[in-house]
Design a protein around this motif. Structure first.
Motif, short mmCIF file in Angstrom:
data_model
loop_
_atom_site.label_atom_id
_atom_site.label_comp_id
_atom_site.label_asym_id
_atom_site.label_seq_id
_atom_site.Cartn_x
_atom_site.Cartn_y
_atom_site.Cartn_z
N LYS A 1 3.93 24.57 -2.00
CA LYS A 1 4.86 23.78 -1.19
C LYS A 1 4.21 23.24 0.09
N THR A 2 2.95 23.59 0.31
CA THR A 2 2.26 23.10 1.51
C THR A 2 1.48 21.83 1.18
N VAL A 3 1.65 20.81 2.00
CA VAL A 3 0.79 19.64 1.87
C VAL A 3 -0.40 19.86 2.81
N TYR A 4 -1.58 20.01 2.22
CA TYR A 4 -2.79 20.30 3.00
C TYR A 4 -3.90 19.45 2.40
N VAL A 5 -4.45 18.55 3.21
CA VAL A 5 -5.35 17.54 2.66
C VAL A 5 -6.54 18.14 1.90
N GLY B 1 0.82 -1.21 0.00
CA GLY B 1 0.00 0.00 0.00
C GLY B 1 0.85 1.25 0.00
N ASP B 2 0.20 2.37 -0.27
CA ASP B 2 0.93 3.63 -0.37
C ASP B 2 0.46 4.61 0.70
N PRO B 3 1.31 4.91 1.68
CA PRO B 3 0.89 5.78 2.79
C PRO B 3 0.47 7.17 2.32
N VAL B 4 1.08 7.66 1.25
CA VAL B 4 0.79 9.01 0.79
C VAL B 4 -0.64 9.10 0.26
N GLU B 5 -1.02 8.10 -0.55
CA GLU B 5 -2.37 8.13 -1.11
C GLU B 5 -3.42 7.97 -0.01
N ILE B 6 -3.10 7.15 0.98
CA ILE B 6 -4.05 6.95 2.08
C ILE B 6 -4.18 8.25 2.88
N TYR B 7 -3.05 8.89 3.12
CA TYR B 7 -3.06 10.12 3.91
C TYR B 7 -3.80 11.24 3.20
N LEU B 8 -3.53 11.41 1.91
CA LEU B 8 -4.10 12.55 1.20
C LEU B 8 -5.52 12.31 0.72
N GLY B 9 -5.95 11.04 0.66
CA GLY B 9 -7.32 10.77 0.25
C GLY B 9 -7.50 10.87 -1.24
N PRO B 10 -8.73 10.53 -1.70
CA PRO B 10 -8.96 10.45 -3.15
C PRO B 10 -8.88 11.79 -3.88
N GLU B 11 -9.04 12.90 -3.14
CA GLU B 11 -9.09 14.18 -3.84
C GLU B 11 -7.72 14.78 -4.11
N ALA B 12 -6.67 14.10 -3.65
CA ALA B 12 -5.32 14.65 -3.78
C ALA B 12 -4.94 14.87 -5.25
N GLY C 1 -8.12 14.40 7.18
CA GLY C 1 -9.51 14.28 6.73
C GLY C 1 -10.52 14.76 7.76
N TYR C 2 -11.75 14.23 7.64
CA TYR C 2 -12.85 14.75 8.46
C TYR C 2 -12.71 14.42 9.93
N GLN D 1 -2.03 15.20 -8.21
CA GLN D 1 -0.75 14.53 -8.45
C GLN D 1 0.40 15.34 -7.86
N GLU D 2 0.25 16.67 -7.98
CA GLU D 2 1.25 17.59 -7.46
C GLU D 2 1.52 17.37 -5.97
N GLN D 3 0.40 17.29 -5.21
CA GLN D 3 0.51 17.08 -3.76
C GLN D 3 1.13 15.72 -3.44
N ILE D 4 0.69 14.71 -4.19
CA ILE D 4 1.21 13.36 -3.96
C ILE D 4 2.72 13.35 -4.20
N ASP D 5 3.15 13.94 -5.31
CA ASP D 5 4.58 13.96 -5.64
C ASP D 5 5.38 14.70 -4.58
N LEU D 6 4.80 15.82 -4.13
CA LEU D 6 5.49 16.64 -3.12
C LEU D 6 5.74 15.83 -1.84
N LEU D 7 4.69 15.20 -1.35
CA LEU D 7 4.81 14.46 -0.10
C LEU D 7 5.71 13.25 -0.28
N ARG D 8 5.59 12.63 -1.46
CA ARG D 8 6.42 11.46 -1.74
C ARG D 8 7.90 11.80 -1.70
N SER D 9 8.26 12.93 -2.29
CA SER D 9 9.69 13.26 -2.30
C SER D 9 10.13 13.69 -0.90
N GLU D 10 9.20 14.33 -0.14
CA GLU D 10 9.52 14.68 1.24
C GLU D 10 9.85 13.43 2.05
N LEU D 11 9.11 12.37 1.80
CA LEU D 11 9.29 11.14 2.57
C LEU D 11 10.26 10.17 1.90
#
Lengths: 305, 495
Positions: free
Chosen positions: B114-118, A31-42, B43-44, A44-54
């Protein structure tokens, strides 16, 4: 004796590393922690950002190398869900689990060995029959079900104890009993069998022939010799106890490590899973070592063999 | 002298003990709990706790309608320019006044690439934010952006000075906001303790302390309510509803949510590219019966469309197809499967109210008309991965929620979302049109037509709007359960 301890201690890091490696692979691959954390609305930009952070954008073997290097330095990483260092997070929750497990363990040993002795002394009589049947029934009773039944009876119907949570001694009773019941039957049955077996040994007959009292035979001759299987059982049960704690903590909303592991596995929050598994494995490995040492002390055959 | 000191200490103890005894504490039992109080994540579950200590510019009410929050009113200067008038004299918990600088600070930070915000995408249409004067903020959007207000209701305003001093990590450890409750203590995995904000701009809560406890197991949650340890619980399992109703001092309250439970069919490949087969599956389901058995009759049967009745974009002219097993068999034969067909349905367990029960009931009904259904229950992380790569096929059961506006759940049927298992050009155009105007009438017209297209093409079989089932003590008065799962506790009274 010292070389025996040294041998055991040298093997410990090997088994721990093996465990961590397996955990790493399973959690990462499934599984992918980033996708789970960010949820379905994430995006690609956000996913990539967090992925490279981690550092999840690197190849798996490289991630594993980083992970190993960090762990060897004692750094388990930062939890994505909790935004905090993983090891302190686990240690913070460890107290609750240790409290619950230690009391349940003590309860199980005292009650289990006591009932086992009673059943052995009264072998094939009503008391033995009742104790053995309850032990077998207890062994096959899921803790989950028992926990709910206890809540129903003692918290709802009688109103004697709180349903859940941690903080007061009263809140500890039901979860400790539930968890103790999870391993108690084994102690009853093993103690009973061990005593009955030793009681057939010639040296017991010799003691009886010398005219020693039944009480003296039991406590001075039979029990010390019957102790070994019980100690080795205790070692094995520590692992089961940790497993049982996961379920018990969930039922009774006990804020321990077990629930943290479950939640973190679902979220694929690797640093927390690894730190928690590390601590739990360490506990099990150390207890097993202690058990072996105790056995070696009790039984010269192990010490010398 | 010594006696005096003892007496003074005793008096001190009494004085601190007495008011404590008179304190009113509300205890709430929740099923999931957050690991952090950072508004940027989680999330919620997290938002629900964060909104206890803070407010958004706009407030979303328990029934998904919108009202003033930290902004007391607003107007559109042009279709892409909104002006918000902030409430004057609102104080953060540290005593500093909330002004446009805090609003601009928060929104700029959330929107920073640069902010990760759900929930970043909820206000993703904003181009820039301007503080005109201390009590006026203007928001410019890239295009006309009709869901701006709804998006803003999910962005808690953070205090700029405090945030700059302690950083996001410090803020997450001890959040300070404008909200109805003040942070006291958080024990991860166990409880969150708060005290009432006596100076709350919307009226101080009528009780002193609030303790939110996590009780993950449903049966224990119900037991804690019945035994009086907690006064409100969320997510009462459907099979335990009667055990609450049997007791005198507690009751069940449920509200419709905007979560639409649907079965999504992969139209892009055989066999479900066959419209007759899709229709056969649709008419083979007895929604009334499943609702009665699995949701205690508390679900809302979806009216042949994705959105629930309370959602903006609902089309009142549509009705669900009637349950008709004979017609299902006939359609199946016409579709080329006179001997039935084997299909697999993917679902999660425990993600939605009664999810596996509903899946099994549907499978049973399909079985009756000759559709041999295998149910494959996936663990959440595995589900998420298959979702990303669009492999949840041929049939998956999922709940999409709209928080009151069709934009939020119709988006999953567009190609851009990368979640759609169909492709419809007219639908795509209407979706873009509906989110590019702020004229509600025009938007309603577009959504009405989109619902019609979905009704005819059946990209998903529409089942239920799921209810949210809460349990509460009868001592709790004036509490409106929330349809979106956020706890809203500042107005209730504890007898």
């Amino acid at each position: 004796m010292l070389s025996y301890i040294a041998r055991r201690l040298l093997l410990m890091p090997v088994s721990l590393l093996l465990v961590l490696g397996i955990v790493f692979l399973i959690v990462r691959i499934t599984g992918d922690p980033v996708e789970i954390y960010l949820g379905p609305e994430a995006t690609q930009e956000q996913i990539d950002l967090l992925r490279s952070e981690l550092q999840l954008d690197r190849p798996l073997w490289e991630q594993f190398a980083i992970f190993l290097a960090d762990v060897l330095r004692g750094d388990f990483g930062t939890s994505i869900q909790h935004k905090a260092a993983a090891l302190p997070l686990v240690v913070e929750r460890l107290g609750a689990t240790v409290e619950l497990a230690a009391i349940a363990f003590a309860l199980a040993i005292v009650a289990g060995v006591g009932l086992g002795i009673l059943a052995a002394v009264r072998v094939d009589r009503p008391a033995d029959f009742v104790i053995s049947s309850i032990a077998v029934a207890g062994q096959s009773m899921p803790s989950f079900w028992l926990g709910i039944l206890l809540i129903q009876l003692f918290a709802l119907d009688l109103g004697w104890l709180p349903t859940s949570g941690r903080g007061t001694a009263a809140q500890l009773v039901l979860p400790a009993v539930t968890l103790a019941t999870f391993i108690l039957p084994n102690f009853v049955l093993v103690t009973r069998t061990a005593i009955l077996e030793i009681a057939r040994d010639p040296f017991v007959m010799a003691a009886r022939a010398r005219g020693a009292s039944e009480g003296r035979i039991l406590f001075a001759h039979v029990l010390p010799n019957a102790l070994n299987p019980v100690i080795s059982l205790a070692g094995l049960q520590v692992g089961r106890l940790m497993g049982g704690a996961v379920v018990t903590e969930s039922i009774f909303a006990w804020p321990g490590v077990g629930r943290l592991i479950i939640a973190s596995v679902f979220q694929r929050d690797l640093p927390v899973v690894v730190a928690a598994v590390f601590i739990v494995s360490l506990t099990i490995v150390v207890t097993n070592l202690l058990v072996d040492l105790a056995q070696a002390t009790v039984d010269a055959r192990i010490r010398l063999g | 002298m010594r006696m005096l000191r003892v007496a003074a200490i005793m008096a001190g103890i009494l004085m601190t003990a007495l008011p404590a005894a008179a304190q009113k504490t509300l205890n709430v039992g929740v099923s999931v709990f957050t690991g952090t109080l950072s508004p940027s994540g989680g999330g919620y579950t997290t938002l629900s706790l964060v909104l206890l200590t803070s407010d958004g510019l706009v407030r979303r009410n328990a029934d998904d309608t919108l009202g003033p929050g930290l902004a007391e009113r607003w107007e559109t200067v042009s279709p892409t320019q909104w002006r918000f008038h902030l409430r004057k004299g609102v104080k953060f918990h540290d005593g500093t006044e909330m002004t446009s600088a805090d609003v601009k600070y928060t929104l700029d930070y959330v929107l920073d690439p640069k902010t990760v915000y759900v929930r970043k995408t909820r206000i993703g249409g904003i181009a820039r934010v301007e503080a005109i004067d201390p009590y006026t903020v203007e928001i410019h959007t890239k295009q006309p952006y009709p869901v701006l207000l709804r998006g803003l209701s999910e962005i808690p305003i953070e205090p700029r000075l405090y945030r700059e001093r302690v950083g996001m990590d410090g803020y997450a450890k001890k959040p300070i906001g404008t909200g109805p409750f003040k942070y006291v203590n958080l024990v991860p995995g166990d409880s969150y303790e708060l005290e009432a904000n006596k100076d709350y701009w919307d009226g101080a809560p009528k009780f002193d302390r609030l303790v939110v406890r996590q009780i993950p197991e449903g049966a224990t949650r119900v037991a804690a309510l019945v035994s009086g340890e907690v006064q409100i619980i969320e997510e009462v399992p459907v099979d335990l509803i009667p055990s609450v109703q049997r007791r005198r001092d507690v009751e069940i309250v449920s509200v419709p949510s905007s979560v639409s439970m649907v079965l999504t069919l992969n139209q892009l490949e055989p066999p479900l590219n066959n419209p007759k087969l899709r229709e056969a599956l649709d008419v083979a389901i007895d929604r009334e019966l499943i609702n009665k058995q699995m949701l205690d009759g508390r679900g809302e049967i979806l009216q042949g469309q994705l959105v629930t009745k309370g959602t903006f974009g609902f089309n009142p002219n549509l009705k669900p197809r009637a349950f008709d097993p004979a017609r299902a068999r006939q359609l199946l034969a016409e579709a080329g499967y006179p001997n039935g067909i084997d299909l697999t349905m993917l679902t999660q367990s425990g993600r939605y109210l009664s999810d596996t029960d509903i899946a099994n009931a549907v499978a049973g009904m399909w079985q009756n008309v000759g559709v041999r259904t295998t149910i494959n229950t996936l663990e959440g992380a595995v589900w998420t991965r298959l979702d990303r790569t669009k492999e949840l096929k041929p049939i998956n059961m999922i709940g999409w929620f709209s928080v009151g506006d069709a934009d939020f759940n119709t988006v999953w049927y567009t190609q851009a979302s990368n979640r759609a298992y169909w492709k419809n050009d007219e639908f795509e155009k209407l979706f873009v049109a509906a989110r590019s105007t702020i004229d509600p009438q025009e938007r309603l017209r577009h959504y009405g037509r989109m619902m019609e297209i979905m009704h005819d093409e059946i990209p998903s079989i529409f089942l239920f709007g799921l209810p949210r089932v809460y349990g509460k003590s009868k001592r709790v008065k004036g509490w409106e359960p929330s349809s979106d799962s956020l706890l809203r506790l500042s107005k209730l009274e504890l007898e």
